[in-house]
Design a protein around this motif. Structure first.
Motif, mmCIF file in Angstrom:
data_model
loop_
_atom_site.group_PDB
_atom_site.id
_atom_site.type_symbol
_atom_site.label_atom_id
_atom_site.label_comp_id
_atom_site.label_asym_id
_atom_site.label_seq_id
_atom_site.Cartn_x
_atom_site.Cartn_y
_atom_site.Cartn_z
ATOM 1 N N ARG A 162 0.269 3.688 -0.259
ATOM 2 C CA ARG A 162 -0.156 3.186 -1.566
ATOM 3 C C ARG A 162 1.000 3.282 -2.572
ATOM 4 O O ARG A 162 1.182 2.397 -3.407
ATOM 5 C CB ARG A 162 -1.370 3.967 -2.069
ATOM 6 C CG ARG A 162 -2.153 3.251 -3.162
ATOM 7 C CD ARG A 162 -3.491 3.921 -3.422
ATOM 8 N NE ARG A 162 -4.343 3.958 -2.239
ATOM 9 C CZ ARG A 162 -5.028 2.914 -1.799
ATOM 10 N NH1 ARG A 162 -4.974 1.765 -2.446
ATOM 11 N NH2 ARG A 162 -5.787 3.025 -0.721
ATOM 12 N N GLU B 125 -2.004 7.479 3.909
ATOM 13 C CA GLU B 125 -2.437 6.392 3.030
ATOM 14 C C GLU B 125 -1.851 6.517 1.625
ATOM 15 O O GLU B 125 -1.503 5.512 0.997
ATOM 16 C CB GLU B 125 -3.959 6.342 2.965
ATOM 17 C CG GLU B 125 -4.476 5.121 2.229
ATOM 18 C CD GLU B 125 -5.965 4.893 2.428
ATOM 19 O OE1 GLU B 125 -6.624 4.520 1.441
ATOM 20 O OE2 GLU B 125 -6.452 5.089 3.548
ATOM 21 N N ILE C 78 -3.795 -2.321 2.591
ATOM 22 C CA ILE C 78 -3.608 -1.423 1.446
ATOM 23 C C ILE C 78 -2.890 -2.170 0.321
ATOM 24 O O ILE C 78 -3.228 -2.009 -0.859
ATOM 25 C CB ILE C 78 -2.845 -0.152 1.868
ATOM 26 C CG1 ILE C 78 -3.694 0.640 2.867
ATOM 27 C CG2 ILE C 78 -2.504 0.716 0.648
ATOM 28 C CD1 ILE C 78 -3.045 1.895 3.394
#
Length: 231
Positions: free
Chosen positions: A27, A23, A84
């Motif tokens: 990001r 993640e 995201i």
């Protein structure tokens, strides 16, 4: 550049874990893309399906069915990554070549252009919608259809080499190549069908490492450390 198509490899998005998605890595990608969008650069994105699906090599599964599962895997990947992106303040939409209920919208060039005009990041999932075509072919096809200025290939490696640098420490990195050279030298950048489609439609590409700081921004701005693939 006004419009770019970004191809994100599943291997690169896995980060140091080498599996699934990381993640923090995604990001970081989102923050770079946001800077481009804030500069009025339109960004389309294609993501591979390998993180969810590695079954193409199984002799127990029919190739057509395996490819269909792979297409669905790219959709799952895009839904995950686009969320995201949304958490970082961007609007996104996912287009597919076949109906997926309320999960995505059906691809058309006009629809993609409408989303771009509203400053949205557009994810192109589901490949070409047909078996026997890879995500490589899908990204070139969509880039040609939406008239992207270039394709940005963000990988786990920092460019194109004459051999695998993981197994050959003396592998030579190319600063620039033509698509024709990629075909003639049989370099593993994109597959043959995608290479020919790019060559026939004069679609340039840039290959770089997703691990490079601001690699996506650098590939657009010109401060580029990867391999430039010209037509």
């Amino acid at each position: 550049m006004k419009r770019v198509m970004l191809k994100l490899s599943g291997e690169a998005l896995a980060g140091e874990k080498k599996t699934g998605f990381d993640e923090d890595t995604i990001r970081g990608v989102a923050l770079q893309v946001k800077k481009l969008v804030d500069k009025k650069i339109e960004v389309g994105i294609v993501i591979g399906g390998g993180n969810f699906w590695r079954g193409r090599s199984s002799e127990s599964i029919d190739r057509t069915k395996a490819d269909q599962i792979g297409m669905l895997a790219t959709i799952m990947n895009c839904i995950y990554v686009s969320e995201i992106f949304r958490s970082e303040g961007m609007m996104t939409n996912i287009l597919t070549p076949f109906e997926c209920g309320s999960f995505t919208k059906l691809f058309s060039k006009d629809r993609a252009n409408k989303y771009f005009a509203h400053g949205q990041v557009v994810f192109f999932a589901g490949g070409t919608g047909h078996p026997y075509f890879s995500t490589d072919t899908g990204v070139v096809l969509r880039a040609v259809e939406i008239e992207a200025d270039t394709i940005l290939l963000a990988k786990a490696i920092d460019g194109v080499y004459d051999s695998d640098p993981k197994s050959n420490p003396g592998a030579k990195k190319y600063d620039s190549l033509t698509i024709n050279e990629i075909i003639e030298k049989k370099l593993q950048v994109i597959d043959l069908a995608a290479s020919i489609l790019a060559m026939e439609n004069k679609m340039p590409m840039r290959v770089f490492s997703l691990n490079e700081k601001d690699g996506i921004i650098n590939a657009v701005s010109g401060d580029f450390k990867g391999t430039d693939i010209t037509v």
